[in-house]
Design a protein around this motif. Structure first.
Motif, mmCIF file in Angstrom:
data_model
loop_
_atom_site.group_PDB
_atom_site.id
_atom_site.type_symbol
_atom_site.label_atom_id
_atom_site.label_comp_id
_atom_site.label_asym_id
_atom_site.label_seq_id
_atom_site.Cartn_x
_atom_site.Cartn_y
_atom_site.Cartn_z
ATOM 1 N N ASN A 78 26.981 -100.176 -51.531
ATOM 2 C CA ASN A 78 28.161 -100.748 -50.385
ATOM 3 C C ASN A 78 27.593 -100.339 -49.152
ATOM 4 O O ASN A 78 28.311 -100.084 -48.293
ATOM 5 N N ILE A 79 26.217 -100.294 -48.729
ATOM 6 C CA ILE A 79 26.000 -100.018 -47.465
ATOM 7 C C ILE A 79 25.271 -101.621 -47.084
ATOM 8 O O ILE A 79 24.268 -102.003 -47.682
ATOM 9 N N SER A 80 25.877 -102.168 -45.925
ATOM 10 C CA SER A 80 25.210 -103.337 -45.653
ATOM 11 C C SER A 80 24.675 -103.304 -44.219
ATOM 12 O O SER A 80 24.781 -102.348 -43.191
ATOM 13 N N LEU A 81 23.381 -104.156 -44.324
ATOM 14 C CA LEU A 81 22.525 -103.890 -42.912
ATOM 15 C C LEU A 81 22.962 -105.394 -42.199
ATOM 16 O O LEU A 81 22.681 -106.304 -42.931
ATOM 17 N N PRO A 82 23.245 -105.296 -41.004
ATOM 18 C CA PRO A 82 23.377 -106.803 -40.412
ATOM 19 C C PRO A 82 22.225 -107.292 -39.734
ATOM 20 O O PRO A 82 22.296 -107.800 -38.878
ATOM 21 N N ILE A 83 20.969 -107.166 -40.531
ATOM 22 C CA ILE A 83 19.855 -107.657 -40.181
ATOM 23 C C ILE A 83 19.416 -108.776 -41.163
ATOM 24 O O ILE A 83 19.869 -108.652 -42.324
ATOM 25 N N GLY A 84 18.477 -109.790 -40.997
ATOM 26 C CA GLY A 84 18.183 -110.647 -41.839
ATOM 27 C C GLY A 84 16.988 -110.391 -42.837
ATOM 28 O O GLY A 84 16.369 -109.074 -42.346
ATOM 29 N N GLU A 85 16.389 -111.111 -43.446
ATOM 30 C CA GLU A 85 15.181 -110.638 -44.476
ATOM 31 C C GLU A 85 13.974 -110.529 -43.547
ATOM 32 O O GLU A 85 13.260 -109.643 -43.936
ATOM 33 N N PHE A 86 13.764 -111.316 -42.597
ATOM 34 C CA PHE A 86 12.449 -111.187 -41.705
ATOM 35 C C PHE A 86 12.677 -109.858 -41.038
ATOM 36 O O PHE A 86 11.525 -109.261 -41.121
ATOM 37 N N TYR A 87 13.583 -109.634 -40.547
ATOM 38 C CA TYR A 87 13.579 -108.300 -39.539
ATOM 39 C C TYR A 87 13.707 -107.087 -40.842
ATOM 40 O O TYR A 87 13.102 -106.005 -40.309
ATOM 41 N N PHE A 88 14.014 -107.178 -41.641
ATOM 42 C CA PHE A 88 14.080 -105.986 -42.719
ATOM 43 C C PHE A 88 12.682 -105.902 -43.174
ATOM 44 O O PHE A 88 12.162 -104.761 -43.284
ATOM 45 N N PHE A 89 11.949 -107.054 -43.545
ATOM 46 C CA PHE A 89 10.491 -107.092 -43.839
ATOM 47 C C PHE A 89 10.011 -106.226 -42.858
ATOM 48 O O PHE A 89 8.734 -105.712 -42.972
ATOM 49 N N THR A 90 9.964 -106.921 -41.535
ATOM 50 C CA THR A 90 9.192 -106.149 -40.352
ATOM 51 C C THR A 90 9.490 -104.642 -40.354
ATOM 52 O O THR A 90 8.524 -103.980 -40.122
ATOM 53 N N LEU A 91 10.665 -104.376 -40.484
ATOM 54 C CA LEU A 91 11.050 -102.838 -40.471
ATOM 55 C C LEU A 91 10.382 -102.126 -41.683
ATOM 56 O O LEU A 91 9.957 -101.072 -41.415
ATOM 57 N N CYS A 92 10.244 -102.692 -42.654
ATOM 58 C CA CYS A 92 9.521 -101.940 -43.884
ATOM 59 C C CYS A 92 8.218 -101.917 -43.407
ATOM 60 O O CYS A 92 7.306 -100.764 -43.604
ATOM 61 N N ILE A 93 7.462 -102.815 -42.780
ATOM 62 C CA ILE A 93 6.043 -102.815 -42.558
ATOM 63 C C ILE A 93 5.708 -101.662 -41.505
ATOM 64 O O ILE A 93 4.801 -101.105 -41.393
ATOM 65 N N ILE A 94 6.821 -101.666 -40.278
ATOM 66 C CA ILE A 94 6.630 -100.521 -39.356
ATOM 67 C C ILE A 94 6.774 -99.111 -39.639
ATOM 68 O O ILE A 94 5.866 -98.274 -39.602
ATOM 69 N N ILE A 95 7.613 -99.182 -40.890
ATOM 70 C CA ILE A 95 7.696 -97.775 -41.499
ATOM 71 C C ILE A 95 6.805 -97.453 -42.287
ATOM 72 O O ILE A 95 6.206 -96.234 -42.358
ATOM 73 N N PHE A 96 6.170 -98.463 -42.855
ATOM 74 C CA PHE A 96 4.797 -98.126 -43.794
ATOM 75 C C PHE A 96 3.659 -97.839 -43.212
ATOM 76 O O PHE A 96 3.125 -96.656 -43.440
ATOM 77 N N LEU A 97 3.556 -98.556 -41.883
ATOM 78 C CA LEU A 97 2.506 -98.323 -40.882
ATOM 79 C C LEU A 97 2.636 -96.726 -40.255
ATOM 80 O O LEU A 97 1.703 -95.994 -40.087
ATOM 81 N N LEU A 98 3.784 -96.417 -39.921
ATOM 82 C CA LEU A 98 3.979 -95.101 -39.334
ATOM 83 C C LEU A 98 3.624 -94.124 -40.616
ATOM 84 O O LEU A 98 3.039 -93.000 -40.395
ATOM 85 N N GLY A 99 4.090 -94.285 -41.735
ATOM 86 C CA GLY A 99 3.596 -93.246 -42.938
ATOM 87 C C GLY A 99 2.289 -93.241 -42.981
ATOM 88 O O GLY A 99 1.711 -92.024 -43.403
ATOM 89 N N GLY A 100 1.416 -94.284 -42.797
ATOM 90 C CA GLY A 100 -0.022 -94.326 -43.034
ATOM 91 C C GLY A 100 -0.530 -93.591 -41.669
ATOM 92 O O GLY A 100 -1.491 -92.749 -42.011
ATOM 93 N N PHE A 101 0.002 -93.628 -40.500
ATOM 94 C CA PHE A 101 -0.439 -92.730 -39.370
ATOM 95 C C PHE A 101 -0.340 -91.427 -39.628
ATOM 96 O O PHE A 101 -1.085 -90.781 -39.317
ATOM 97 N N MET A 102 0.982 -91.077 -40.188
ATOM 98 C CA MET A 102 1.453 -89.804 -40.510
ATOM 99 C C MET A 102 0.501 -89.154 -41.375
ATOM 100 O O MET A 102 -0.089 -87.888 -41.405
ATOM 101 N N THR A 103 -0.007 -89.871 -42.534
ATOM 102 C CA THR A 103 -0.766 -89.581 -43.567
ATOM 103 C C THR A 103 -2.446 -89.326 -43.194
ATOM 104 O O THR A 103 -2.861 -88.193 -43.367
ATOM 105 N N PHE A 104 -2.873 -90.191 -42.466
ATOM 106 C CA PHE A 104 -4.299 -90.212 -42.308
ATOM 107 C C PHE A 104 -4.743 -89.601 -40.751
ATOM 108 O O PHE A 104 -5.928 -89.592 -40.373
ATOM 109 N N THR A 105 -4.097 -89.275 -39.820
ATOM 110 C CA THR A 105 -4.223 -88.640 -38.774
ATOM 111 C C THR A 105 -4.430 -86.867 -38.943
ATOM 112 O O THR A 105 -4.089 -86.391 -39.751
#
Length: 70
Positions: A31-58
């Motif tokens: 029951n947690i609602s996010l007031p963002i659309g599909e595209f923005y959620f997808f973009t947020l996932c990609i940004i967090i994924f890239l941040l995780g890659g940055f944290m892993t490989f630096t």
């Protein structure tokens, strides 16, 4: 392996772009609602994924002070 790298790998696994619909369904079940659309959620996932890659490989940073006394 540093804690930063472990957290980065965990972020990369959780926020894989293919896991977006699964994350949305999980949030809906809790029951947690996010007031963002599909595209923005997808973009947020990609940004967090890239941040995780940055944290892993630096590399570990070494801080050296310029002009420190012997």
């Amino acid at each position: 392996m540093l804690i930063r790298q472990r957290l980065g790998i965990l972020m990369m696994i959780i926020f894989l772009p293919i896991n977006g619909p699964l994350l949305r369904m999980s949030l809906r079940e809790f029951n947690i609602s996010l007031p963002i659309g599909e595209f923005y959620f997808f973009t947020l996932c990609i940004i967090i994924f890239l941040l995780g890659g940055f944290m892993t490989f630096t590399p570990k940073l070494k801080f050296e002070f310029i002009g420190k006394s012997p």
